[in-house]
Every structure is written in structure tokens, then in C-alpha cells.
Design a protein around this motif. Structure first.
Motif, PDB file in Angstrom:
ATOM      1  N   ILE A 270      -4.349  -6.387  -3.150  1.00 18.42           N
ATOM      2  CA  ILE A 270      -3.910  -6.752  -4.504  1.00 18.42           C
ATOM      3  C   ILE A 270      -4.432  -5.713  -5.478  1.00 18.42           C
ATOM      4  O   ILE A 270      -5.639  -5.543  -5.641  1.00 18.42           O
ATOM      5  N   LYS A 271      -3.512  -4.998  -6.114  1.00 19.09           N
ATOM      6  CA  LYS A 271      -3.904  -3.902  -7.006  1.00 19.09           C
ATOM      7  C   LYS A 271      -3.820  -4.365  -8.454  1.00 19.09           C
ATOM      8  O   LYS A 271      -2.831  -4.161  -9.138  1.00 19.09           O
ATOM      9  N   ALA A 272      -4.908  -4.995  -8.904  1.00 18.64           N
ATOM     10  CA  ALA A 272      -4.919  -5.480 -10.291  1.00 18.64           C
ATOM     11  C   ALA A 272      -5.509  -4.450 -11.250  1.00 18.64           C
ATOM     12  O   ALA A 272      -5.503  -4.668 -12.456  1.00 18.64           O
ATOM     13  N   ALA A 273      -6.027  -3.357 -10.718  1.00 14.92           N
ATOM     14  CA  ALA A 273      -6.664  -2.357 -11.586  1.00 14.92           C
ATOM     15  C   ALA A 273      -5.629  -1.666 -12.466  1.00 14.92           C
ATOM     16  O   ALA A 273      -4.478  -1.473 -12.070  1.00 14.92           O
ATOM     17  N   ALA A 274      -6.081  -1.313 -13.663  1.00 16.00           N
ATOM     18  CA  ALA A 274      -5.243  -0.501 -14.563  1.00 16.00           C
ATOM     19  C   ALA A 274      -5.681   0.943 -14.368  1.00 16.00           C
ATOM     20  O   ALA A 274      -6.628   1.410 -15.010  1.00 16.00           O
ATOM     21  N   ILE A 305      -2.113   5.169  -6.249  1.00 18.29           N
ATOM     22  CA  ILE A 305      -2.769   4.563  -5.074  1.00 18.29           C
ATOM     23  C   ILE A 305      -1.840   3.580  -4.372  1.00 18.29           C
ATOM     24  O   ILE A 305      -1.657   3.607  -3.157  1.00 18.29           O
ATOM     25  N   ILE A 306      -1.223   2.716  -5.166  1.00 23.97           N
ATOM     26  CA  ILE A 306      -0.401   1.667  -4.551  1.00 23.97           C
ATOM     27  C   ILE A 306       0.840   2.273  -3.890  1.00 23.97           C
ATOM     28  O   ILE A 306       1.284   1.806  -2.838  1.00 23.97           O
ATOM     29  N   GLU A 307       1.357   3.319  -4.502  1.00 24.53           N
ATOM     30  CA  GLU A 307       2.547   3.959  -3.921  1.00 24.53           C
ATOM     31  C   GLU A 307       2.216   4.535  -2.542  1.00 24.53           C
ATOM     32  O   GLU A 307       2.983   4.397  -1.602  1.00 24.53           O
ATOM     33  N   GLY A 320       1.205  -5.888  -6.511  1.00 21.43           N
ATOM     34  CA  GLY A 320       0.869  -5.011  -7.636  1.00 21.43           C
ATOM     35  C   GLY A 320       1.060  -5.729  -8.957  1.00 21.43           C
ATOM     36  O   GLY A 320       1.554  -6.865  -9.007  1.00 21.43           O
ATOM     37  N   PHE A 321       0.661  -5.081 -10.004  1.00 26.71           N
ATOM     38  CA  PHE A 321       0.812  -5.622 -11.356  1.00 26.71           C
ATOM     39  C   PHE A 321       1.676  -4.680 -12.183  1.00 26.71           C
ATOM     40  O   PHE A 321       1.686  -3.469 -11.942  1.00 26.71           O
ATOM     41  N   ALA A 322       2.369  -5.229 -13.135  1.00 29.06           N
ATOM     42  CA  ALA A 322       3.108  -4.400 -14.086  1.00 29.06           C
ATOM     43  C   ALA A 322       2.812  -4.936 -15.472  1.00 29.06           C
ATOM     44  O   ALA A 322       3.120  -6.081 -15.782  1.00 29.06           O
ATOM     45  N   GLU A 334      11.686  -2.540 -10.838  1.00 27.03           N
ATOM     46  CA  GLU A 334      11.772  -1.124 -10.415  1.00 27.03           C
ATOM     47  C   GLU A 334      10.486  -0.679  -9.715  1.00 27.03           C
ATOM     48  O   GLU A 334      10.514  -0.022  -8.680  1.00 27.03           O
ATOM     49  N   LYS A 335       9.334  -1.082 -10.308  1.00 21.08           N
ATOM     50  CA  LYS A 335       8.039  -0.696  -9.726  1.00 21.08           C
ATOM     51  C   LYS A 335       7.855  -1.321  -8.353  1.00 21.08           C
ATOM     52  O   LYS A 335       7.359  -0.684  -7.418  1.00 21.08           O
ATOM     53  N   LEU A 336       8.262  -2.600  -8.245  1.00 17.12           N
ATOM     54  CA  LEU A 336       8.122  -3.302  -6.961  1.00 17.12           C
ATOM     55  C   LEU A 336       8.867  -2.549  -5.862  1.00 17.12           C
ATOM     56  O   LEU A 336       8.343  -2.314  -4.766  1.00 17.12           O
ATOM     57  N   LYS A 338      10.096   0.689  -5.971  1.00 16.41           N
ATOM     58  CA  LYS A 338       9.651   2.078  -5.800  1.00 16.41           C
ATOM     59  C   LYS A 338       8.368   2.153  -4.979  1.00 16.41           C
ATOM     60  O   LYS A 338       8.181   3.042  -4.151  1.00 16.41           O
ATOM     61  N   LYS A 339       7.455   1.182  -5.195  1.00 19.95           N
ATOM     62  CA  LYS A 339       6.137   1.263  -4.549  1.00 19.95           C
ATOM     63  C   LYS A 339       6.050   0.365  -3.313  1.00 19.95           C
ATOM     64  O   LYS A 339       4.967   0.161  -2.772  1.00 19.95           O
ATOM     65  N   ASN A 340       7.201  -0.183  -2.898  1.00 24.87           N
ATOM     66  CA  ASN A 340       7.282  -1.001  -1.675  1.00 24.87           C
ATOM     67  C   ASN A 340       6.296  -2.176  -1.676  1.00 24.87           C
ATOM     68  O   ASN A 340       5.598  -2.429  -0.695  1.00 24.87           O
TER      69      ASN A 340
END
Ligand code: CTP
Length: 403
Positions: A270-274, A305-307, A320-322, A334-336, A338-340
Motif C-alpha cells: 500500500i503506497k500511501a506516501a506522498a 516507486i509504485i510504477e 496506490g493513492f491519488a 488513469e494512474k491505476l 498506468k501503474k498497474n
């Protein structure tokens, strides 16, 4: 999460009994109903009136007081409770429960209890270290009692050592954990939280307003649900949650390294970091002195990192977070893609109660199929549980293998 929960609080005769007043207030503030049982010795340290006023309930002390209603006090109290807490717990009550002695209202109630019991020992350090007390605590643990570790510090007898009543927020957290279903038991989860700082001289950096609250709430909630947590945290002012592993980093590149070294063991990431997308191209060894009217800092791209994980995530679940200020759903989807990611948690910074720094959030959870779940404003801890509920469903769909 304690709203509506019924707690029976047992207070025994130690100097820390006065802290039971604070614990009762904290439980009531969380929305719990509290009934207090005091031993006779406890009433020497704090008055039943104080406990009655704070708990908003009759205080129970005596086994043999006839009540108007015909109920047997220790059985009624045992039936009432969702959980029992003994705070402070003296060596005496610990010894009595461990030996099966039931000679007053508290010990008989605990013997009749079929709900979780949390014991918070508080006593002189030498008493706590006594091998008989330690044997009793171990015995209670094998019988399924929850035992909190005493705090270390100055004791009432002016010595330093172990034996302090654990801090009230820690006791509350432990009660919550005790009452939480362990639906993520043994699952390895890697969580990132907080901002990153990108230095351009020894005293200055570029960063963002992330407080780390959402990521830390996720770590605490997942830990409560039995998961095994690795937390990779950027700089925050928050107390580190008691997770199995915490790696503190400063820059995006340090976060990248920590995540890459640890994510393969995780079933859920879980990538909650900004994470800062850019960093200064140069970082001066010395403090940069002011010169002309303007100053230019050249930036270069940080690793996404998430990508990178998304390209090599195997069977793991990637969340991930947006955080957006416009076109929330379109950008998040789009982010979801693009970053799988498997899930993306979208929030709008401009919405009241959402985003950085706040204790609340207003999130929308979007999955790979485009299914969108818009949630109302709630605390970040509640939002964390909602996110974990969705993750848990995905985990079950994948076969529920713990990683
Ligand atoms: N993220 C990451 N590494 C980066 C940047 C972002 O892992 N270098 C992750 C964040 O932790 C978050 C997700 O990517 O889970 C989306 O971050 P966000 O900053 O909203 O998106 P970006 O892709 O950076 O797009 P933009 O800043 O242009 O909106």
C-alpha cells in the motif's frame, strides 16, 4: 471502534489506580459503556464516587450487597461485557487469577468471564521481576489472557524501572486489538507513509504537506487485524505505530531503496506516501548563500516507486493513492491503469475534511474494473479499515494465501 462496546474495568489496589479514572474517561470518549468493579484495596486509592461519576454507572465492590433486581452481580457483569480490562492489576490479582482463586467480586467475575480479558500489570519493579509473578503472567497468557507489558520509567517509590501502568492510549489500542477479528492474520503488508524531503543544501529541502496520518492509520489498523507490517516512513511528527518493522527514510530515493528491498516478501503493498516526483539536481555541501534577486534550482525526476513495483508485482495486491485538485476520478483511473494497481484510493484536496494533515478523509475506492465506491467523511482510522476490507476481499478472491 469502541463505540457501543461494553467494557468491565477492574481496578485493584495500587498507586496507579488513579489512572483508571483517566482510562474510564478515554473509554467513554471512544463511545464505550463502562462498568467498574473495584477491589476493597482499590477504594483506598481512589473513591468509588469518582469512578461512578466518570463511568456514569453504579460501581461494584461488594459480592454480598442485595440488589433491587435479582441478578447475581458477578454473573451479570460477566454477561454484560464484550471485554474485561484490569488496570492497574496488582501482583495479588494476577496471582489469584493464575491460581483459580475467586474470593471477591472482581476475581469471581473474571472466573466467570467468557470474553477477552486484558491485564495491565502495575507494581514496583522488584515485585514485577519476581519469578512467581512472572510465572503467573506466563501462565495467564497460556490460558488466553491478554497481558500488556508494563511501562518503564519512574515508579511511585521513586525508583526507575519496569512496573508503570502502560499509557492510556496504549491500553485503548490494546482493547481495540483484542476486540478486532484477525482477518489479516499473518499476511505480510508493506505500507509507505508520509512525505519525502529532497534536499538542495544541508538546511533546506523541497517537500509537501503530507502528515503521514493516513499511512500510519493503515499500519495500525492492519496490525490490529493481525497482519505483519513493514512500514516505510518519510519524516513525520507522529509516534511510530508498534509494527513489526519500521524503516525511516528521508528522500524518495531512500524510500525507493527500502521498498525495493522489502516488497517481494509482501502479499499486499500500500503506497500511501506522498513521494516527491522531482528532486534538486545538485545538493550543495554548504549552505547556499543568497546572491542575486532570483535563484534557480534545477530538478530531476525521482524514480516512480509504485510504477516500478507494478511492472513486477507477481501475485501481490498493489494499492496506490491519488490526491488531486481536479478531475479526481479520471486522473485516479488513469494512474491505476498506468501503474498497474489493483486499487486506487482517490481523494480531492479541495474537499473539506479530506487530504493532508486532517484526522479525517473523504475517499473514493476504485478497482481495476472501474468499480467506484464513494465514501462519506470519516476518520482516517475508519477509512483505513474500509480500504483493508476491500483489500481483504481481493485477497480472498486470489485464494487467500498468506505471504
Ligand atoms: N508514487 C510513487 N513514486 C513516485 C510518485 C508517486 O510511488 N515517485 C505513488 C504514490 O505513493 C501514490 C501514487 O504513486 O500511491 C500516485 O501518486 P501521485 O503523486 O498522486 O501521482 P503521480 O503519478 O506522481 O502524478 P501527479 O503527481 O502528476 O498527479
Amino acid at each position: 471502534m469502541l463505540a457501543g462496546k461494553k467494557i468491565v474495568l477492574g481496578i485493584t489496589g495500587g498507586i496507579a489506580a488513579y489512572k483508571a479514572a483517566e482510562l474510564t474517561r478515554a473509554l467513554i470518549k471512544e463511545g464505550a459503556q463502562v462498568k467498574v468493579i473495584m477491589t476493597k484495596s482499590a477504594t483506598e486509592f481512589i473513591t468509588p464516587l469518582t469512578m461512578q461519576t466518570l463511568s456514569q454507572n453504579q460501581v461494584y465492590i461488594d459480592m454480598y450487597v442485595p440488589t433491587q433486581k435479582y441478578d447475581i452481580a458477578h454473573i451479570a457483569l460477566a454477561d454484560f461485557a464484550d471485554a474485561f480490562v484490569i488496570a492497574p492489576a496488582t501482583a495479588n490479582i494476577i496471582g489469584k487469577i493464575a491460581s483459580g482463586v475467586a474470593d471477591d467480586l472482581l476475581s469471581t467475575t473474571i472466573m466467570a468471564a467468557d470474553k477477552p480479558v486484558l491485564i495491565c500489570p502495575a507494581m514496583n519493579d522488584k515485585m514485577l521481576a519476581n519469578s512467581v509473578v512472572q510465572d503467573n503472567l506466563r501462565k495467564l497468557q497460556t490460558h488466553g489472557y491478554f497481558i500488556m507489558e508494563s511501562g518503564v520509567g519512574e515508579l511511585a517509590c521513586k525508583t526507575q524501572g519496569a512496573g508503570r501502568l502502560p499509557e492510556i492510549p496504549e491500553i485503548i489500542e490494546e482493547i481495540e486489538a483484542m476486540l478486532t477479528a484477525k482477518d489479516l492474520a499473518g499476511v505480510n503488508i508493506l505500507i509507505t507513509a508520509g512525505p519525502t524531503q529532497e534536499a538542495f543544501d544541508p538546511v533546506r529541502h523541497i517537500t509537501n504537506l503530507s502528515s503521514g496520518k493516513m499511512g500510519y492509520a493503515l499500519a495500525a489498523a492492519a496490525k490490529r487485524r493481525g497482519a505483519h507490517i513493514t512500514l516505510v516512513s518519510g519524516p513525520t511528527t507522529l509516534a511510530i505505530p508498534k509494527v513489526q518493522k519500521c524503516i525511516q527514510v528521508r528522500s524518495a530515493r531512500q524510500m525507493h531503496k527500502a521498498v525495493i528491498e522489502n516488497y517481494k516478501k509482501a502479499k499486499i503493498i500500500i503506497k500511501a506516501a506522498a513521494v516527491a516526483d522531482y528532486r534538486p539536481k545538485e545538493c550543495s555541501k554548504e549552505k547556499i548563500k543568497k546572491t542575486g534577486k532570483q535563484m534557480t534550482i534545477m530538478l530531476e525526476k525521482n524514480p516512480d516507486i509504485i510504477e516500478e513495483i507494478g511492472k513486477n508485482k507477481g501475485n501481490s495486491i498493489l494499492v496506490g493513492f491519488a490526491m488531486e485538485t481536479q478531475n479526481l476520478l479520471t486522473n485516479a483511473k488513469e494512474k491505476l491503469k498506468k501503474k498497474n494497481m489493483d486499487l486506487i484510493i482517490a481523494n480531492n484536496l479541495c474537499q473539506e475534511g479530506a487530504g493532508f494533515q486532517t484526522d479525517t478523509n473523504v475517499i473514493t475506492i476504485i478497482d481495476k474494473k472501474g468499480k467506484t465506491e464513494k465514501l462519506s467523511k470519516m476518520t482516517k482510522m475508519e477509512a483505513a479499515d474500509k480500504i483493508l476490507d476491500r483489500v481483504r476481499t481481493l485477497l480472498k478472491d486470489k485464494g487467500g494465501r498468506s505471504g
